[in-house]
Design an enzyme around this catalytic site. Structure first.
Site, PDB file in Angstrom:
ATOM      1  N   GLY A  46      -8.523   3.309   0.766  1.00  0.00           N
ATOM      2  CA  GLY A  46      -7.901   4.255   1.687  1.00  0.00           C
ATOM      3  C   GLY A  46      -6.611   4.797   1.106  1.00  0.00           C
ATOM      4  N   GLN A  51       1.518   8.726   1.066  1.00  0.00           N
ATOM      5  CA  GLN A  51       1.600   7.957  -0.180  1.00  0.00           C
ATOM      6  C   GLN A  51       1.642   8.841  -1.424  1.00  0.00           C
ATOM      7  OE1 GLN A  51      -1.816   5.322   1.220  1.00  0.00           O
ATOM      8  NE2 GLN A  51      -0.702   3.925  -0.132  1.00  0.00           N
ATOM      9  N   CYS A  92      -1.933  -2.838  -0.577  1.00  0.00           N
ATOM     10  CA  CYS A  92      -1.667  -1.398  -0.434  1.00  0.00           C
ATOM     11  C   CYS A  92      -1.420  -0.806  -1.812  1.00  0.00           C
ATOM     12  CB  CYS A  92      -0.439  -1.215   0.449  1.00  0.00           C
ATOM     13  SG  CYS A  92       0.062   0.496   0.667  1.00  0.00           S
ATOM     14  N   LEU A  93      -1.945   0.398  -2.051  1.00  0.00           N
ATOM     15  CA  LEU A  93      -1.749   1.051  -3.351  1.00  0.00           C
ATOM     16  C   LEU A  93      -0.269   1.329  -3.619  1.00  0.00           C
ATOM     17  CD1 LEU A  93      -4.759   3.551  -3.320  1.00  0.00           C
ATOM     18  CD2 LEU A  93      -4.534   1.469  -4.683  1.00  0.00           C
ATOM     19  N   HIS A 134      -4.103   0.730   9.147  1.00  0.00           N
ATOM     20  CA  HIS A 134      -3.161   0.667   8.025  1.00  0.00           C
ATOM     21  C   HIS A 134      -2.771   2.086   7.580  1.00  0.00           C
ATOM     22  CE1 HIS A 134      -1.885  -1.162   3.994  1.00  0.00           C
ATOM     23  NE2 HIS A 134      -1.935   0.134   3.736  1.00  0.00           N
ATOM     24  N   HIS A 138       0.840   4.495   7.805  1.00  0.00           N
ATOM     25  CA  HIS A 138       1.507   5.239   6.729  1.00  0.00           C
ATOM     26  C   HIS A 138       2.009   6.589   7.247  1.00  0.00           C
ATOM     27  CE1 HIS A 138       1.185   2.912   3.085  1.00  0.00           C
ATOM     28  NE2 HIS A 138      -0.129   2.764   3.171  1.00  0.00           N
TER      29      HIS A 138
HETATM   30 NI    NI Z   1      -1.400   1.419   2.130  1.00  0.00          NI
END
Ligand code: NI
Length: 194
Positions: A46, A51, A92-93, A134, A138
């Site tokens: 995701g 992000q 998380c990335l 999640h 963000h």
């Molecule tokens: Ni994340």
């Protein structure tokens, strides 16, 4: 297609509030394509527009093993959530190599628009429900580590800042020696990153 740069926690831009999407134009479609590519390359399950420093309410998700079931959520909102809770070890990335157990509602119903601006509703459970919640966080400027204890949060922050400094130093050294290596590239992690 373009692979976009993913902001790393504790970057302040991760706390910006995303604004609703109002035009469903070619620019939006390109961003969806680029975000999908960025998510698949990472690899992650995701990615929220926040992000990649685009502060609009847009999320892409693909939790399939085959990596060909892209879901796009625009202006998403959770309209129902179960009383029942579910604990999942989230990653998380934007927070590389850090995992933490987060408790959230086990099932949610999300209402959103697709890339053409048409509304749909989705009932999600399991990993999909975790992922939806999640990613929607963000868009509100919340990173999952904020659910962890303050002590853990500080530890994560200092570890990531230290790593960033090390990477910057290494890149400087490589530049001096004219070595073309990207030390930020790490082997693919099998775990689902959100
Ligand atoms: Ni994340």
């Amino acid at each position: 297609m373009t692979t976009l740069t993913i902001l790393r926690y504790p970057d302040k831009r991760l706390h910006k509030i995303a604004r609703p999407v109002t035009s469903f134009d070619a620019r939006l479609k390109k961003l969806v394509t680029d975000m999908a590519e960025t998510m698949y390359n990472a690899p992650g399950v995701g990615l929220a527009a926040t992000q990649v420093d685009e502060h609009i309410q847009l999320v892409v998700i693909d939790i399939s093993d085959t990596r060909n079931e892209l879901r796009v959520f625009i202006n998403p909102e959770i309209v129902w959530q179960s009383e029942e809770k579910f604990v999942y070890e989230e990653g998380c990335l934007s927070v590389p190599d850090i995992y933490g157990a987060v408790e959230r509602p086990a099932q949610v119903t999300v209402r959103a628009l697709n890339v053409d601006g048409n509304p749909f509703e989705l009932r999600a459970e399991g990993l999909l429900a975790v992922c939806v919640q999640h990613e929607l966080d963000h868009l509100k400027g919340t990173v999952f580590v904020e659910y962890l204890s303050p002590l853990k949060q500080n530890r994560i922050k200092s570890r990531l800042l230290k790593e960033e400094r090390q990477i910057a130093r290494q890149m400087e050294r490589n530049n001096e020696r004219n070595i073309d290596t990207d030390v930020t590239k790490k082997p693919a992690i099998k775990r689902g990153l959100l």
